[in-house]
Structure formats: structure tokens, C-alpha cells
Design an enzyme around this catalytic site. Structure first.
Site, PDB file in Angstrom:
ATOM      1  N   SER A 292     -51.643 -21.801   3.912  1.00  0.00           N
ATOM      2  CA  SER A 292     -51.867 -20.571   5.030  1.00  0.00           C
ATOM      3  C   SER A 292     -53.007 -19.540   4.486  1.00  0.00           C
ATOM      4  O   SER A 292     -53.080 -19.129   3.342  1.00  0.00           O
ATOM      5  CB  SER A 292     -50.492 -19.817   4.811  1.00  0.00           C
ATOM      6  OG  SER A 292     -49.341 -20.624   5.244  1.00  0.00           O
TER       7      SER A 292
ATOM      8  N   ASP B  53     -45.987 -18.853  -5.542  1.00  0.00           N
ATOM      9  CA  ASP B  53     -45.755 -18.386  -4.349  1.00  0.00           C
ATOM     10  C   ASP B  53     -44.341 -17.320  -4.216  1.00  0.00           C
ATOM     11  O   ASP B  53     -44.513 -16.283  -3.594  1.00  0.00           O
ATOM     12  CB  ASP B  53     -45.606 -19.191  -3.188  1.00  0.00           C
ATOM     13  CG  ASP B  53     -44.757 -20.594  -3.801  1.00  0.00           C
ATOM     14  OD1 ASP B  53     -44.399 -20.515  -4.932  1.00  0.00           O
ATOM     15  OD2 ASP B  53     -44.441 -21.224  -2.919  1.00  0.00           O
TER      16      ASP B  53
ATOM     17  N   THR C  93     -27.968 -38.992  20.312  1.00  0.00           N
ATOM     18  CA  THR C  93     -28.469 -39.089  18.723  1.00  0.00           C
ATOM     19  C   THR C  93     -29.263 -37.925  18.323  1.00  0.00           C
ATOM     20  O   THR C  93     -29.223 -37.166  17.158  1.00  0.00           O
ATOM     21  CB  THR C  93     -28.965 -40.281  18.374  1.00  0.00           C
ATOM     22  OG1 THR C  93     -27.988 -41.594  18.484  1.00  0.00           O
ATOM     23  CG2 THR C  93     -29.348 -40.486  16.827  1.00  0.00           C
TER      24      THR C  93
END
Length: 255
Positions: free
Chosen positions: A13, A109, A184
Site C-alpha cells: 500500500s 505494521d 456451494t
């Protein structure tokens, strides 16, 4: 302008700040095999596409949990932006005290998120980062990082389920219409999204029970929007929390 880079295991990012305004927010895939020049080509092109002159970038902060790429981005910053980046690590001032058994174990982080949350909200916080991993980081009312919890991310869980079973397909992680899936794919979406909601709500509840007073709960990370829309447990959703934390720490160290 200040360029901030958060290098994660799945996604990198990036944010560009013009003063205190986030002028651009970008995301690219984490690829260990890419060379500094390859990342530079991609990054410079993306900046230009977003109306930002790469020559205007004169400050850089880097947060990384992928050591092989940390040096690559430091080299990139020196070569293409002509600046030595601030790389978050041991000794970097963050504004939070780390009260862990081994502070060096804590991912950069997580510390950046904790620092940003405390500076933005000025109170005890639980930061739930819904990314590659799902982390729960707890900051006390006095600004101490006191620990948390780590679980596999919802994306990893979905990929593992598909990889380890013969009949289950890859699915898009999106909001299920109902808990009872009538196919499913719908059943898998229900299990993933509602299952992770249960995980998040349970761990946050247990952390709250161990704190002296109620903490603010903040969602961030790539899956924050998906899960926050399905629960009232979050007091705030801050998808760019890490980017703002990097800006905060940069000026704390390089003012």
C-alpha cells in the site's frame, strides 16, 4: 510531498501526502521476484496516472514485514527520489511504548497502526487489521502497546479451503445473502464471511473483558469494508490507518 510505503505479504500500500492531505492511495501486488527498477517503473507510472509529479516527492517513509523487499525499496527511493527513506524499525520513535515480552517480535505494521490509532483517537483502542493476517492490537489509555492476537486472514483461509479440497471452487469474497447457502459458492461465502465475523466479535469481546474500561474498536486493512458492513462491533473504519501512521511517525522522527 511525502510518499509512504507499507510493504505487506500480499499487497504493498502506498500513499502520497501533500501536507496533511492524502493526495493519492495506491495498492500493488507484493512480488518477491521484482527488482528495484521494476518496482520503480510501476510506481513512477502510477504516480503520474494519479496526477502526481514524481519529482515532487522529496520525503519517504517505509514500513515492511517482507525483509527481502525492504532493501529493494530503500534502493528505489535513493535512486529515483534522491532521498534516504525513514524505515520503521528498532529505535524509531513511534509515540507508543511497547509492553511485550519481546518488543522486537512485533511487526512494524502493527506498531504503526497502534501509533496512528492512539494519536487520532486519544483513547484506549483495539485495532483490527483485516489483511493477509487478521491482527488485533491493543493500545492502553496511556498509549502503551500491550499486545493482542493474530489469526489467519480471511483470504488465506479461503485459498487454503480451495487448495486442500477437490470439489470446492475458488470464490469471490463478498457479502452472503443468507447464512444458509443454497449453492456451494453461497455456502462457502457464508462460512467465510460470517465465520470470520464470529472470530472477530469473539476475540474483541474477550480483549474488552480483560481491559479496565471499554476500548474503541477500529477496523482497517483490505477486508475492513466487507466485514464492517455486517457487524456493529466497530466504532470506526479507517482503511488508510497505516498510511496516516507512517506520516505521523515520519514527522516525529524527521521534523
Amino acid at each position: 510531498m511525502l510518499l509512504v510505503i507499507d510493504i505487506g505479504n500480499t499487497t504493498i500500500s502506498l500513499g502520497v501526502f501533500d501536507g496533511d492531505r492524502l493526495a493519492a492511495s495506491l495498492r500493488v501486488a507484493t512480488v518477491l521476484q521484482k527488482l528495484p527498477d521494476e518496482y520503480a517503473s510501476l510506481l513512477l507510472h502510477l504516480l503520474q496516472l494519479n496526477g502526481i509529479d514524481p519529482k515532487s516527492v522529496d520525503k519517504v517513509a517505509v514500513c515492511s514485514v517482507v525483509p527481502p523487499l525492504t532493501g529493494a525499496f530503500e534502493e528505489l527511493c535513493n535512486k529515483y527520489f534522491h532521498t534516504e527513506p525513514l524505515t520503521i524499525g528498532t529505535g524509531t520513535r513511534t509515540g507508543v511504548k511497547i509492553r511485550m515480552d519481546n518488543p522486537r517480535e512485533v511487526g512494524a505494521d502493527r506498531i504503526v497502526n497502534a501509533a496512528a490509532a492512539f494519536q487520532l483517537y486519544k483513547t484506549a483502542c483495539i485495532v483490527v487489521d483485516l489483511g493477509t493476517g487478521t491482527t488485533f492490537d491493543t493500545v492502553s489509555a496511556s498509549g502503551e502497546f500491550i499486545g493482542g492476537a493474530i489469526a489467519p486472514g480471511i483470504g488465506i483461509a479461503a485459498e487454503a479451503l480451495t487448495a486442500r479440497t477437490s470439489m470446492l471452487p475458488r470464490i469471490e469474497l463478498q457479502r452472503p445473502e443468507r447464512a444458509i447457502g443454497t449453492s456451494t459458492v453461497k455456502a462457502m461465502q457464508s462460512g467465510m464471511v460470517f465465520g470470520y465475523l464470529g472470530l472477530v466479535e469473539s476475540i474483541v469481546s474477550r480483549i474488552q473483558a480483560e481491559l479496565p474500561s471499554k476500548a474503541l474498536v477500529i477496523a482497517t486493512g483490505g477486508y475492513a469494508g466487507l466485514l464492517a458492513a455486517e457487524t456493529g462491533i466497530f466504532d470506526a473504519v479507517a482503511p488508510d490507518l497505516t498510511l496516516y501512521g507512517l506520516r505521523l511517525i515520519y514527522y516525529m522522527n524527521r521534523a
